[in-house]
Design a protein around this motif. Structure first.
Motif, PDB file in Angstrom:
ATOM      1  N   MET A  77      -8.343  -5.596 -16.981  1.00  0.00           N
ATOM      2  CA  MET A  77      -8.237  -4.079 -17.376  1.00  0.00           C
ATOM      3  C   MET A  77      -9.283  -3.205 -16.899  1.00  0.00           C
ATOM      4  SD  MET A  77      -6.374  -1.805 -18.884  1.00  0.00           S
ATOM      5  CE  MET A  77      -5.063  -3.000 -19.682  1.00  0.00           C
ATOM      6  N   GLY A  78     -10.410  -3.779 -16.872  1.00  0.00           N
ATOM      7  CA  GLY A  78     -11.598  -3.131 -16.313  1.00  0.00           C
ATOM      8  C   GLY A  78     -11.435  -2.810 -14.747  1.00  0.00           C
ATOM      9  N   GLU A  79     -10.836  -3.829 -13.978  1.00  0.00           N
ATOM     10  CA  GLU A  79     -10.648  -3.637 -12.690  1.00  0.00           C
ATOM     11  C   GLU A  79      -9.407  -2.450 -12.613  1.00  0.00           C
ATOM     12  OE1 GLU A  79      -9.787  -7.373 -11.225  1.00  0.00           O
ATOM     13  OE2 GLU A  79     -11.838  -8.214 -11.746  1.00  0.00           O
ATOM     14  N   SER A  80      -8.400  -2.673 -13.211  1.00  0.00           N
ATOM     15  CA  SER A  80      -7.472  -1.685 -13.374  1.00  0.00           C
ATOM     16  C   SER A  80      -7.808  -0.369 -13.378  1.00  0.00           C
ATOM     17  CB  SER A  80      -6.335  -2.039 -14.122  1.00  0.00           C
ATOM     18  OG  SER A  80      -5.624  -3.473 -13.938  1.00  0.00           O
ATOM     19  N   LEU A  81      -8.697   0.042 -14.355  1.00  0.00           N
ATOM     20  CA  LEU A  81      -9.181   1.280 -14.635  1.00  0.00           C
ATOM     21  C   LEU A  81      -9.935   1.666 -13.458  1.00  0.00           C
ATOM     22  CD1 LEU A  81     -10.445   1.305 -18.497  1.00  0.00           C
ATOM     23  CD2 LEU A  81      -8.917   2.950 -17.520  1.00  0.00           C
ATOM     24  N   GLU A  82     -10.670   1.072 -12.743  1.00  0.00           N
ATOM     25  CA  GLU A  82     -11.518   1.446 -11.724  1.00  0.00           C
ATOM     26  C   GLU A  82     -10.647   1.784 -10.733  1.00  0.00           C
ATOM     27  OE1 GLU A  82     -14.674   1.698 -10.962  1.00  0.00           O
ATOM     28  OE2 GLU A  82     -14.903   1.322 -13.384  1.00  0.00           O
ATOM     29  N   GLN A  83      -9.572   1.103 -10.492  1.00  0.00           N
ATOM     30  CA  GLN A  83      -8.419   1.372  -9.427  1.00  0.00           C
ATOM     31  C   GLN A  83      -7.637   2.676  -9.712  1.00  0.00           C
ATOM     32  OE1 GLN A  83      -6.008  -1.979  -8.597  1.00  0.00           O
ATOM     33  NE2 GLN A  83      -7.584  -3.466  -8.518  1.00  0.00           N
ATOM     34  N   LEU A  84      -7.811   2.978 -10.830  1.00  0.00           N
ATOM     35  CA  LEU A  84      -6.879   3.954 -11.531  1.00  0.00           C
ATOM     36  C   LEU A  84      -7.225   5.272 -10.866  1.00  0.00           C
ATOM     37  CD1 LEU A  84      -4.380   4.648 -13.361  1.00  0.00           C
ATOM     38  CD2 LEU A  84      -5.772   4.766 -15.238  1.00  0.00           C
TER      39      LEU A  84
END
Length: 190
Positions: A127-134
């Protein structure tokens, strides 16, 4: 304006390994407001927020010092998760959150609990990685709503949306994008 020595998570962890008190001090300034807000919003006092945050930082510190921490998310996500668990446990002990357990209740085995915890840690990391990519403004909007607990009116003013309905619509679109990013990476263990 002088940049801080501890701008990245890696720098903070390295500072802790080197026993540099400035790393911990910087971490306190960065993340205490988020934890305090969570605890105050969930039946806690300022002193309880300080206690829980202190306990969470000690857990983090000890894991860094004994090299047992495999961080798969941002420090703030990790601390939030640890402090949240500590707070919910304290509420349960006080009887403010969960009804008392009696002897007939079943308990989760340690192995099941450990597996569930590892799976949750994996999910937090993804989720943290996904937020960064968002990217922006979606990342800030989601953090403002779910972490800082701003309401839609506050978010609409902050981001310059016409009204709170527009902010809700934008949050929905951002969540859909976040979901796609998350599930493109996350594969649940069966």
């Amino acid at each position: 304006m002088k940049k801080s020595l501890y701008e990245t998570d890696e720098a903070i962890m390295e500072g802790i390994r080197r026993d540099d008190d400035r790393a911990l001090s910087h971490m306190y300034k960065l993340y205490f407001p988020m934890i305090s807000h969570f605890i105050l919003s969930n039946s806690g006092t300022d002193d309880e927020a300080k206690d829980i945050y202190q306990e969470g930082v000690i857990v983090f510190y000890e894991k860094i010092k004994d090299n047992s921490l495999e961080l798969s998310c941002q420090i703030k996500t990790y601390l939030y998760s640890v402090c949240r668990r500590l707070w919910l446990k304290r509420l349960a002990e006080k009887g403010r959150y969960v009804s008392k357990l009696d002897d007939t209740d079943s308990f989760v085995s340690v192995d099941d609990d450990t597996q569930r915890h590892e799976e949750q840690e994996k999910q937090f990391g993804i989720m943290g990685e996904s937020l960064e990519q968002l990217g922006e403004p979606c990342r800030s909007l989601i953090e403002d709503y779910y972490i800082k607990l701003l309401n839609m009116q506050e978010i609409s003013e902050k981001f310059g949306y016409t009204n709170s309905d527009t902010a809700k619509n934008q949050k929905y679109k951002c969540l859909q994008r976040l979901k796609k990013l998350f599930f493109a990476t996350y594969k649940p263990e069966v």
